[in-house]
Enzyme design. Structure first.
Site, short mmCIF file in Angstrom:
data_model
loop_
_atom_site.label_atom_id
_atom_site.label_comp_id
_atom_site.label_asym_id
_atom_site.label_seq_id
_atom_site.Cartn_x
_atom_site.Cartn_y
_atom_site.Cartn_z
N ASP A 74 0.86 -1.18 0.00
CA ASP A 74 0.00 0.00 0.00
C ASP A 74 0.90 1.23 0.00
OD1 ASP A 74 0.94 -0.01 2.66
OD2 ASP A 74 -0.81 -1.18 3.26
N ASP A 76 1.64 4.92 1.71
CA ASP A 76 1.37 5.80 2.85
C ASP A 76 1.93 7.18 2.56
OD1 ASP A 76 0.23 3.70 4.30
OD2 ASP A 76 2.18 3.06 5.06
N ASP A 158 10.69 3.62 12.89
CA ASP A 158 11.43 2.51 13.51
C ASP A 158 12.80 2.26 12.87
OD1 ASP A 158 10.09 1.59 11.25
OD2 ASP A 158 9.05 -0.04 12.27
P1 ATP Z 1 4.46 -3.12 5.18
O1 ATP Z 1 3.22 -2.27 5.08
O2 ATP Z 1 5.04 -3.53 3.90
O3 ATP Z 1 4.32 -4.24 6.14
P2 ATP Z 1 5.52 -0.73 6.31
O4 ATP Z 1 6.95 -0.32 6.56
O5 ATP Z 1 4.71 0.12 5.41
O6 ATP Z 1 5.60 -2.21 5.83
P3 ATP Z 1 3.54 -0.21 8.29
O7 ATP Z 1 3.19 -1.04 9.48
O8 ATP Z 1 2.54 -0.03 7.21
O9 ATP Z 1 4.86 -0.86 7.72
O10 ATP Z 1 4.00 1.20 8.83
C1 ATP Z 1 4.24 2.30 7.97
C2 ATP Z 1 5.43 3.08 8.47
O11 ATP Z 1 5.16 3.60 9.79
C3 ATP Z 1 6.71 2.27 8.65
O12 ATP Z 1 7.44 2.20 7.45
C4 ATP Z 1 7.44 3.05 9.71
O13 ATP Z 1 8.10 4.16 9.16
C5 ATP Z 1 6.33 3.57 10.59
N1 ATP Z 1 6.06 2.66 11.73
C6 ATP Z 1 5.15 1.66 11.79
N2 ATP Z 1 5.16 1.06 12.98
C7 ATP Z 1 6.08 1.68 13.72
C8 ATP Z 1 6.56 1.53 15.06
N3 ATP Z 1 6.08 0.59 15.85
N4 ATP Z 1 7.53 2.39 15.49
C9 ATP Z 1 8.01 3.35 14.68
N5 ATP Z 1 7.62 3.52 13.42
C10 ATP Z 1 6.66 2.73 12.93
MG MG Z 2 2.62 -0.06 4.94
#
Ligand code: ATP
Ligand code: MG
Length: 468
Positions: A74, A76, A158
């Site tokens: 997705d 963001d 993170d």
């Molecule tokens: P995917 O959606 O492919 O699993 P993602 O990196 O997009 O991976 P998400 O859970 O959608 O993961 O989170 C979006 C973004 O928000 C992350 O890339 C990160 O920058 C931030 N993020 C998410 N969870 C945390 C956390 N627990 N602590 C700090 N930053 C976070």
């Molecule tokens: Mg994501």
């Protein structure tokens, strides 16, 4: 695989673990992302916000994945606009979340998630009019609702690889934390001090493992080192959040590798203590059954088939059943009620840690119950079982048990044949059973006074390990 262009790009040499206040900027000739790969809705959200005078970027997983030539799940968006300001720009936008407000902009079935730049709560900084601290005594961040600048936003993310911002208008990437360097070197690295960042949010330990498995990256050694010791902090995480995280861990298509990492880092036992105990007492069977279940899940996901969390949880917990069944039998409970009670206990204990919703715990019980019923095939029972909506899952589960070496007397093959057989062949199969195999006959009433206990293996539960 990294794209050619990206491979030839020389990453900056700065390697400090702290994010920089001025980012490394990569222009369009220095990275391989092109606008054509990005959801047009995501681009339109960013452009709309920019035209309205706000800062807006694509951020996080989508930028990371595009750099790695992976299709993003997705898109963001991060912006300087507040949720209310974002909503005012779009007709199709909804503010979600109470504590951590986000805006979902809907385009048919596609949702673009828009988050306002946030800052870390500085330690000890308490909000006015609130007697709640933003952290608990172990450093866990309880509230995460302070807006901030773009720099702040990068800092509170993170991993370095998740703190990249892409501006579709200029096609530039802003890199505040040397994420590009870590992408090139296949490293998962926390931003800032790893211990503190895990303490702030222990779920980051699970996220480290999840991304390591998904991207086939290593966890950088300073980010890996504290995990084993801090793993018990997962016990404080709300069970509903852990349920979501566990699904992400096991339903991303890399479940076997994820499981191995979870075990290696001591995280598996925090999530599934009873299964971890079974791994100790009966390692070969337990490990094999869990791996086979997860490999099957990965395969189904690869093939675009559905997977039910119920089957997954049924498999993860099944090896923990026999020890409990035996304990209850020793207290005088007959085999079947002991099995029922053990199942009940195991699921309710697991739900304290990971809030598996009822719509999944019921099917877990049904899949397990089916293991009791599949051996009993006489008369009309087999045909009734075939009509049971849970038959398929129960049968698949039987095959899974056999694949892990459980002895069932060829029950899986029998059911495979029975499903393919014609009516008359089926009648023959049932007749054959009653003439040769008394396990197929309805269970005889035990003579009164008989104290013989049925081994759990015979009633469908796996045989307990020697010494349990
Ligand atoms: P995917 O959606 O492919 O699993 P993602 O990196 O997009 O991976 P998400 O859970 O959608 O993961 O989170 C979006 C973004 O928000 C992350 O890339 C990160 O920058 C931030 N993020 C998410 N969870 C945390 C956390 N627990 N602590 C700090 N930053 C976070
Ligand atoms: Mg994501």
């Amino acid at each position: 695989m990294l794209k050619k262009l990206f491979k030839s790009f020389r990453s900056p040499l700065r390697r400090g673990k702290h994010p920089h206040s001025t980012p490394e900027v990569l222009n369009s000739s220095q990275h391989p992302i092109n606008r054509g790969e990005i959801s047009r809705y995501a681009i339109s959200v960013v452009e709309r916000l920019q035209h309205a005078g706000y800062q807006a970027y694509l951020v996080g997983g989508c930028v990371r994945d595009l750099l790695l030539d992976i299709d993003p799940k997705d898109f963001d968006v991060a912006t300087s606009a507040t949720p209310e300001q974002v909503r005012a720009e779009f007709r199709n936008a909804r503010v979600i979340g109470r504590r951590f407000k986000l805006v979902h902009v809907h385009f048919g079935r596609e949702i673009i998630e828009v988050a306002t730049f946030r800052a870390n709560h500085p330690e000890g900084d308490e909000e006015e009019n609130s007697n709640l601290s933003s952290r608990n005594e172990s450093g866990r961040i309880l509230r995460d609702n302070v807006y901030g600048s773009l720099e702040n936003d990068a800092q509170r993310r993170d991993f370095t690889i998740n703190a990249l911002y892409y501006d579709p208008a200029t096609e530039r990437i802003l890199d505040y934390a040397n994420g590009v360097h870590d992408i090139r070197n296949h490293l998962i690295r926390l931003i800032g001090d790893p211990t503190q960042r895990y303490q702030e949010d222990p779920v980051r330990m699970l996220r480290a493992v999840r991304f390591a498995a998904k991207l086939d990256f290593d966890i950088e050694k300073h980010s890996a080192a504290p995990i084993y010791k801090l793993a018990p902090m997962l016990r404080d995480i709300p069970s509903a959040r852990l349920f979501d995280e566990v699904l992400k861990l096991f339903l991303a298509g890399y479940a076997v590798y994820t499981y191995e990492l979870l075990v290696d880092y001591g995280l598996f036992g925090q999530l599934f203590p009873a299964s971890a105990a079974a791994l100790k007492h009966n390692p070969d069977y337990t490990d094999c059954l869990i791996r086979n279940a997860l490999a099957n899940t990965d395969l189904r996901i690869q093939q675009g088939k559905t997977v039910t969390p119920a089957f997954l949880f049924a498999a993860l917990l099944w090896p923990a059943l026999p020890a409990r069944v035996i304990k209850l039998q020793e207290r005088g409970l007959p085999a079947i009620p002991a099995m029922q009670e053990a199942a009940q206990q195991l699921i309710s204990e697991q739900c304290q840690l990971i809030a598996v919703p009822k719509r999944f715990t019921l099917p877990i019980r049904e899949i397990w119950d089916m293991q009791e019923r599949l051996p009993r095939r006489s008369g009309k029972r087999s045909d009734l079982l075939l009509e049971n909506p849970r038959f398929r899952a129960g049968y698949d589960f039987l095959l899974l048990r056999e694949s892990a070496g459980e002895e069932t007397g060829g029950l899986g093959d029998w059911w495979t044949d029975y499903q393919d057989a014609s009516d008359s062949e089926r009648r023959g199969m049932i007749r054959d059973l009653s003439s040769q195999d008394d396990s197929a006959a309805p269970r005889k009433r035990r003579r009164s006074g008989s104290k013989r206990k049925r081994a759990p293996g015979a009633s469908g539960a796996p045989k307990p390990a020697a010494g349990e």
